[in-house]
Design an enzyme around this catalytic site. Sequence first.
Site, PDB file in Angstrom:
ATOM      1  N   ARG A 178       0.818  -1.221   0.000  1.00  0.00           N
ATOM      2  CA  ARG A 178       0.000   0.000   0.000  1.00  0.00           C
ATOM      3  C   ARG A 178       0.852   1.273   0.000  1.00  0.00           C
ATOM      4  NH1 ARG A 178      -2.353  -3.457  -1.496  1.00  0.00           N
ATOM      5  NH2 ARG A 178      -4.302  -4.402  -0.767  1.00  0.00           N
ATOM      6  N   SER A 227     -11.360   0.637   2.898  1.00  0.00           N
ATOM      7  CA  SER A 227     -10.628   0.096   4.049  1.00  0.00           C
ATOM      8  C   SER A 227     -10.024   1.226   4.865  1.00  0.00           C
ATOM      9  CB  SER A 227      -9.530  -0.850   3.568  1.00  0.00           C
ATOM     10  OG  SER A 227     -10.089  -1.987   2.945  1.00  0.00           O
ATOM     11  N   GLU A 297      -5.215   3.743   6.584  1.00  0.00           N
ATOM     12  CA  GLU A 297      -5.089   3.614   5.132  1.00  0.00           C
ATOM     13  C   GLU A 297      -5.787   4.776   4.448  1.00  0.00           C
ATOM     14  OE1 GLU A 297      -6.202   0.392   1.634  1.00  0.00           O
ATOM     15  OE2 GLU A 297      -5.531  -0.336   3.578  1.00  0.00           O
TER      16      GLU A 297
END
Length: 306
Positions: A178, A227, A297
Amino acid sequence: MFADITPALKAAMPELRGRLDANAPTAPLSWFRTGGPAQVLFTPADTDDLAYFLRRLDRSIPVLVVGLGSNLLIRDGGWEGAVIRLGKGFSDIAVEPGHRIRAGAGAADVKVARAAAEAGIAGLSFLRGIPGTIGGALRMNGGAYGGETKDVLVEARGVTRTGEAVTFTHAQMGFTYRHSSVPEDVIFTEALFEGRPGHPEEILAEMNAITEARSSTQPVNTRTGGSTFKNPPGRKAWELVDAAGCRGLRMGDAQVSEMHCNFLINHGSASAADIEGLGEEVRRRVRETAGVELEWEIKRVGVGKA
């Protein structure tokens, strides 16, 4: 409300073709549908227009780039500076020889996945499970359902804060989980992906399976931000949140999803502070129960309301 700097910008940029809006609301730009104003919202006509804007923009003015806003929370005080919205001029998708597909940074991930499927290019179906744009996928090495951006990227193009055009090879992207190591001041404008030969019917079936999986396990069609927390090494964020007793936890109109507790939901009138505060409470409880420090995130930006 911020000071209106659009007259000065227009005077300094007489050849600008894109749109400038002063004190523009940002709530419509975010899936959470909340947040304060942007001092100036710029929608560039194309890459050249973006580069021109950046070359002539005072270096002291902060810049925030927005795609679909699916992974973004703008605080209630808004963004003091320029918000750049990559819209129609950055949404082109083109199939190229060698099972390759080129897409603008403003193109929706799902549309790129669909174009690849129709062209018989396998390997990009995972993009169907990412509710964002290609620019966000590049910046965060977006991934879902067994695939990541790093698996299919050939190169990415962008523009620096000084308006210089730059190109990054796969190796230069510095992909990790990520994350990409490309400097934050680079604005991605397009990407080239390479898949493998496939049958359109089989690829579309795979995408339909992803769609069904999302619908049955995630709170789609709600005011959410995707998320909320990154998965810690070897762990699942949602399991940690669930074990901490946070499933369904609510603060005003902000709530941890009952369906998937790594999603936060705005039930209608939650402020950005409500949503962020709820997320911080979840982090605190997970820290106390599991000794794990969850990492956001969702990108949280801007200033809080005084």
